[in-house]
Scaffold this motif. Structure first.
Motif, short mmCIF file in Angstrom:
data_model
loop_
_atom_site.label_atom_id
_atom_site.label_comp_id
_atom_site.label_asym_id
_atom_site.label_seq_id
_atom_site.Cartn_x
_atom_site.Cartn_y
_atom_site.Cartn_z
N ASN A 29 -5.62 -4.36 4.48
CA ASN A 29 -6.98 -4.80 4.17
C ASN A 29 -7.77 -3.71 3.46
O ASN A 29 -8.52 -3.98 2.52
N ALA A 30 -7.61 -2.45 3.91
CA ALA A 30 -8.34 -1.34 3.29
C ALA A 30 -7.91 -1.15 1.85
O ALA A 30 -8.75 -0.94 0.95
N TYR A 87 0.83 -1.21 0.00
CA TYR A 87 0.00 0.00 0.00
C TYR A 87 0.86 1.27 0.00
O TYR A 87 0.36 2.38 0.18
N SER A 99 0.89 -2.71 8.79
CA SER A 99 -0.46 -2.45 9.28
C SER A 99 -1.45 -3.36 8.56
O SER A 99 -1.69 -3.22 7.36
N ALA A 100 -2.06 -4.28 9.31
CA ALA A 100 -3.08 -5.14 8.72
C ALA A 100 -4.29 -4.33 8.27
O ALA A 100 -4.89 -4.62 7.23
N ASP A 101 -4.64 -3.29 9.02
CA ASP A 101 -5.79 -2.45 8.67
C ASP A 101 -5.56 -1.75 7.33
O ASP A 101 -6.45 -1.73 6.47
N LYS A 102 -4.37 -1.18 7.14
CA LYS A 102 -4.07 -0.50 5.87
C LYS A 102 -4.02 -1.50 4.72
O LYS A 102 -4.48 -1.21 3.61
N GLY A 133 -5.38 -8.87 2.27
CA GLY A 133 -4.46 -8.05 3.04
C GLY A 133 -3.78 -8.89 4.10
O GLY A 133 -4.42 -9.75 4.72
N HIS A 134 -2.49 -8.64 4.32
CA HIS A 134 -1.73 -9.43 5.30
C HIS A 134 -0.77 -8.54 6.07
O HIS A 134 -0.09 -7.68 5.46
N ALA A 135 -0.68 -8.77 7.35
CA ALA A 135 0.34 -8.09 8.16
C ALA A 135 1.65 -8.84 8.00
O ALA A 135 1.70 -10.06 8.16
#
Length: 371
Positions: free
Chosen positions: A41-42, A11, A36-39, A55-57
């Motif tokens: 995934n987003a 990302y 960041s897993a959130d970033k 998405g993967h951390a």
């Protein structure tokens, strides 16, 4: 079969462009990796994909082996710099996982020594490629395209001028600042000589862009090309800012590094990057690449060939991403690529590289000169 392609730093600036370019390929499932897993995934959710993205951390400084085992990629594209401070542990982890590895490294020693992993990569039947970027992939491709014109290629003088309106990241900034004011070995008059980063200031006039300032930079080519092109007697690779004031300011800070008053500008990358953004209103989205090749023609007379790439609309930063995109597609398509570990030369020719840029606001200019 759909290949699972993990983009580490997926990302980020370079990673996100690579992801968008590969998203509609039916032979690829994108795996967006980052701390960041959130970033991750987003960003994955924002992509228009042929196959559902994930998405993967993942942290390259953490338990990388466990992360790769969990994610199970077939191909890894490593975009998280600066590579000047890294070793080859990510590539080694990929080899252990039996997945192909590509990176966008521009660090001289990092790229030039990737072949130390050749036996390991062949044993696991994977391809490991470092420097799948402008240097040395594009630069070698340009020289190779023009080499038949020369009976003897003696000098190459080339550089990259960045646009002010660029989404410059901290990693890229840190990489450049790491060698400002520092000693660099370059081929001059047939021998390796010490020059200093961002010194040797000179002007190059670009078609349609006007004049840009340039100073010495350290790249893998400076180690790879003297052996690859044994008739070379001189090389100079330089880079520069679009805005002359920023270029001169960087040059002045480099002088402080050389005098020992500052240890390294890399330690100040964050504040310097913020300062550079403050000048955006004075710049544009126009960047450029040039290469001037000199030597003897087959008639025995001096010969010069000139090649430019002029990028507009902020599209310059996409140029370094193309080798990784092309190689990922080739690997996902099960094309016949021999395993091993190598710098990114002899894998993509100039015509293929330029064709990949055809949908961008990029102009190719060729100027042939018989001196």
């Amino acid at each position: 079969m759909v290949a699972r392609v993990l983009i580490i730093g997926g990302y980020g600036n370079f990673g996100s462009y690579i992801a968008r370019s590969l998203a509609n390929d039916g032979s690829i499932r994108l795996l967006i990796g980052g701390r960041s897993a959130d970033k991750a995934n987003a960003f994955s959710a924002s992509l228009e994909v042929a196959n559902a993205a994930e998405g993967h951390a993942i942290d390259i400084d953490g338990d990388l082996d466990a992360a790769l085992d969990r994610i199970a990629p077939d191909i890894v594209i490593h975009t998280t710099g600066p590579f000047q401070t890294q070793d080859h542990h990510v590539a080694r982890a990929c080899i252990a996982q039996r997945c192909h590895y590509l990176d966008l490294a521009d660090a001289r020693e990092f790229v030039a020594t990737i072949d130390r992993l050749d036996a390991e990569a062949k044993a696991k039947n994977v391809l490991v490629v470092s420097g799948a970027s402008s240097v040395p992939c594009l630069t070698a491709a340009v020289i190779d395209a023009y080499l038949p014109s020369f009976a003897r290629l003696e000098a190459v003088d080339y550089g990259i001028s960045a646009a002010q309106h660029t989404n410059r990241g901290l990693a890229t900034t840190s990489a450049v600042l790491s060698y400002v004011g520092k000693p660099i070995q370059m081929l001059r008059d047939g021998v390796m000589k010490t020059v200093y980063g961002w010194e040797d200031t000179h002007v190059v006039r670009y078609p349609g862009l006007g004049t840009r300032l340039f100073g010495n930079c350290d790249i893998p080519d400076l180690t790879l090309f003297p052996e690859r092109y044994p008739t070379l007697r001189s090389m100079r690779f330089c880079a520069g800012h679009e805005l002359k004031a920023l270029h001169i300011g960087t040059r002045a800070l480099g002088a402080l590094v050389r005098l020992g008053m500052i240890v390294s500008l890399r330690d100040h990358a964050g504040p310097l990057l913020k300062l550079a953004f403050a000048f955006d209103r004075f710049g544009s989205g126009q960047s450029g690449f040039h290469m001037f090749m000199r030597g003897l023609g087959h008639d025995g007379n001096p010969l010069e060939r000139r090649f430019w790439i002029v990028a507009r609309s902020g599209h310059g930063p996409y140029i370094p991403c193309m080798p990784a995109i092309l190689l990922a597609r080739r690997l996902a398509g099960d094309k016949d690529i021999q395993p091993g570990a190598m710098p990114c030369v002899d894998l993509i020719d100039l015509d293929s590289y330029l064709a990949a840029l055809s949908n961008l606001d990029i102009e190719i200019i060729r100027d042939e000169i018989d001196a």
